[in-house]
Design a protein around this motif. Structure first.
Motif, short mmCIF file in Angstrom:
data_model
loop_
_atom_site.label_atom_id
_atom_site.label_comp_id
_atom_site.label_asym_id
_atom_site.label_seq_id
_atom_site.Cartn_x
_atom_site.Cartn_y
_atom_site.Cartn_z
N ILE A 1 -12.64 -5.52 3.75
CA ILE A 1 -13.59 -4.41 3.92
C ILE A 1 -13.35 -3.70 5.25
CG2 ILE A 1 -16.04 -3.86 4.29
CD1 ILE A 1 -16.71 -6.08 2.30
N THR A 2 -13.07 -4.47 6.29
CA THR A 2 -12.83 -3.90 7.61
C THR A 2 -11.67 -2.92 7.60
OG1 THR A 2 -13.66 -5.90 8.71
CG2 THR A 2 -12.25 -4.45 10.02
N TYR A 3 -10.61 -3.25 6.88
CA TYR A 3 -9.41 -2.42 6.87
C TYR A 3 -9.26 -1.58 5.61
CZ TYR A 3 -7.76 -4.79 11.06
OH TYR A 3 -7.64 -5.27 12.34
N SER A 4 -10.32 -1.51 4.81
CA SER A 4 -10.23 -0.77 3.54
C SER A 4 -10.10 0.73 3.74
CB SER A 4 -11.44 -1.08 2.65
OG SER A 4 -12.64 -0.69 3.30
N ASN A 5 -10.46 1.22 4.93
CA ASN A 5 -10.32 2.65 5.19
C ASN A 5 -8.97 3.01 5.80
OD1 ASN A 5 -10.93 1.32 7.56
ND2 ASN A 5 -12.01 3.06 8.46
N LYS A 6 -8.12 1.98 5.98
CA LYS A 6 -6.76 2.21 6.46
C LYS A 6 -5.84 2.49 5.27
CE LYS A 6 -7.70 1.05 10.82
NZ LYS A 6 -9.09 0.67 10.70
N SER A 7 -4.69 3.07 5.56
CA SER A 7 -3.76 3.38 4.49
C SER A 7 -3.23 2.09 3.88
CB SER A 7 -2.59 4.21 5.04
OG SER A 7 -1.89 3.50 6.05
N PHE A 8 -3.13 2.08 2.56
CA PHE A 8 -2.62 0.90 1.84
C PHE A 8 -1.79 1.44 0.68
CE2 PHE A 8 -2.45 -3.04 -0.45
CZ PHE A 8 -2.62 -4.01 0.51
N SER A 9 -0.47 1.35 0.80
CA SER A 9 0.40 1.94 -0.22
C SER A 9 1.44 0.94 -0.69
CB SER A 9 1.09 3.18 0.34
OG SER A 9 1.92 2.84 1.45
N PHE A 10 2.15 1.33 -1.76
CA PHE A 10 3.14 0.44 -2.37
C PHE A 10 4.50 1.14 -2.47
CE2 PHE A 10 -0.90 -1.26 -3.76
CZ PHE A 10 -0.73 -2.62 -3.63
N GLU A 11 4.84 1.95 -1.45
CA GLU A 11 6.15 2.57 -1.43
C GLU A 11 7.20 1.51 -1.13
OE1 GLU A 11 6.07 5.73 1.37
OE2 GLU A 11 4.47 6.84 0.36
N ASN A 12 8.48 1.84 -1.37
CA ASN A 12 9.55 0.87 -1.19
C ASN A 12 9.55 0.24 0.20
OD1 ASN A 12 10.47 1.30 -3.78
ND2 ASN A 12 11.94 2.88 -3.19
N LYS A 13 9.33 1.09 1.21
CA LYS A 13 9.32 0.60 2.59
C LYS A 13 8.13 -0.33 2.82
CE LYS A 13 10.32 2.46 7.17
NZ LYS A 13 10.34 3.67 8.00
N ASP A 14 6.99 0.03 2.25
CA ASP A 14 5.79 -0.79 2.40
C ASP A 14 5.96 -2.16 1.75
OD1 ASP A 14 3.58 0.81 3.75
OD2 ASP A 14 4.25 2.22 2.25
N ILE A 15 6.64 -2.19 0.60
CA ILE A 15 6.83 -3.45 -0.10
C ILE A 15 7.57 -4.45 0.78
CG2 ILE A 15 8.03 -4.57 -2.02
CD1 ILE A 15 5.50 -3.17 -2.86
N ILE A 16 8.58 -3.98 1.50
CA ILE A 16 9.34 -4.86 2.41
C ILE A 16 8.41 -5.46 3.46
CG2 ILE A 16 11.17 -4.96 4.16
CD1 ILE A 16 12.59 -2.72 2.63
N GLY A 17 7.60 -4.60 4.08
CA GLY A 17 6.67 -5.06 5.11
C GLY A 17 5.61 -5.98 4.56
#
Length: 282
Positions: free
Chosen positions: A130-146
């Motif tokens: 809930i605390t970080y739900s307003n932050k960006s959360f994506s599933f792009e190729n670069k994000d998947i690695i991280g």
């Protein structure tokens, strides 16, 4: 033991400074920051390393060196997570490590399943989301690695917590701290050659960062871990998130949102009832 609970709570509150110190050192490479984090504790505790009355390379030292090597992988994956994905992604996924501690402790060490503790652990994790739900959360190729790196880092960290816990009666807190950092201190030496011109202020903060997080925080954590179940100590570490939010508000002038207040409240409530459960057992 109440002192052990208080030690872990204080550890979590102090650990909230982690992000602020890293932000100040952000002009350095991640490897250089990791060098300060691992080498400073080893240098400060060098007398322990060469003690003849209580030699560090005794007992199950091979297991401890293995845990130290795993911690290097954990730190590397942790840095990769923050490089390739957003802070929100990395923090939420890395802080799944207390859940992995609970899973490993329950099934591998055959600990009894405590439904109340599971509920409180999930409550704390829900507060984090809930605390970080307003932050960006994506599933792009670069994000998947991280994101994969963050989960693997959490798993490896959970493993090292349990490994150090299993040997906590055979080594002093200072010795465990040395083992935690020993392999990493030498592994990250090459990153020194990539450090740009470092100001005296940055050098001082780097040394302070290594001392505060590498020695003070983990001395308190290992002190509590010695007397508490690993799952209990790990659950209380969610208070680090609350501490980081409070420090971010007062020091970095970060905004406090409704998500922050609700998430922080859930973490605090969870931690309170976890300490009450442990106190009743004793």
């Amino acid at each position: 033991m109440k002192k052990a609970i208080y030690a872990v709570i204080l550890c979590a509150l102090i650990a909230g400074n982690n992000g602020i110190l890293i932000k100040y050192l952000s002009s350095l490479s991640t490897g250089a920051i990791a060098f300060f984090r691992t080498m400073v504790p080893v240098l400060f505790l060098t007398p322990i390393l060469f003690s003849k009355t209580n030699p560090i390379f005794s007992g199950n030292y091979k297991k401890m060196l293995l845990a130290s090597a795993i911690n290097v992988v954990r730190i590397y994956l942790y840095l990769v997570a923050f490089i390739f994905t957003s802070i929100g992604n990395a923090v939420v996924l890395f802080y799944s490590w207390p859940i992995f501690v609970f899973i490993f402790e329950t099934f591998y060490f055959r600990k009894s399943l405590k439904k109340n503790q599971v509920a409180l652990l999930l409550l704390a994790f829900s507060g984090l989301i809930i605390t970080y739900s307003n932050k960006s959360f994506s599933f792009e190729n670069k994000d998947i690695i991280g994101m994969v790196a963050a989960v693997l880092s959490a798993i490896f960290y959970a493993i090292t917590v349990l490994m150090f816990k299993s040997e906590s009666n055979n080594y002093s807190q200072q010795q465990i701290i040395i083992y935690q950092n020993l392999v990493g201190a030498f592994f990250f030496i090459p990153f020194l050659f990539f450090i740009p011109d470092v100001s005296l202020d940055q050098l001082g903060v780097g040394v302070f960062y290594g001392f505060l997080i590498g020695i003070v925080v983990f001395k308190l954590f290992f002190n509590g871990l010695k007397y508490l179940e690993a799952s209990t100590a790990s659950s209380l570490m969610y208070l680090e998130v609350v501490s980081a939010m409070v420090l971010g508000y007062f020091i970095l002038d970060e905004k406090v949102t409704l998500n922050t207040l609700i998430g922080g409240a859930l973490i605090i409530v969870s931690s309170y009832f976890i300490t009450r459960m442990d106190a009743k057992k004793r």
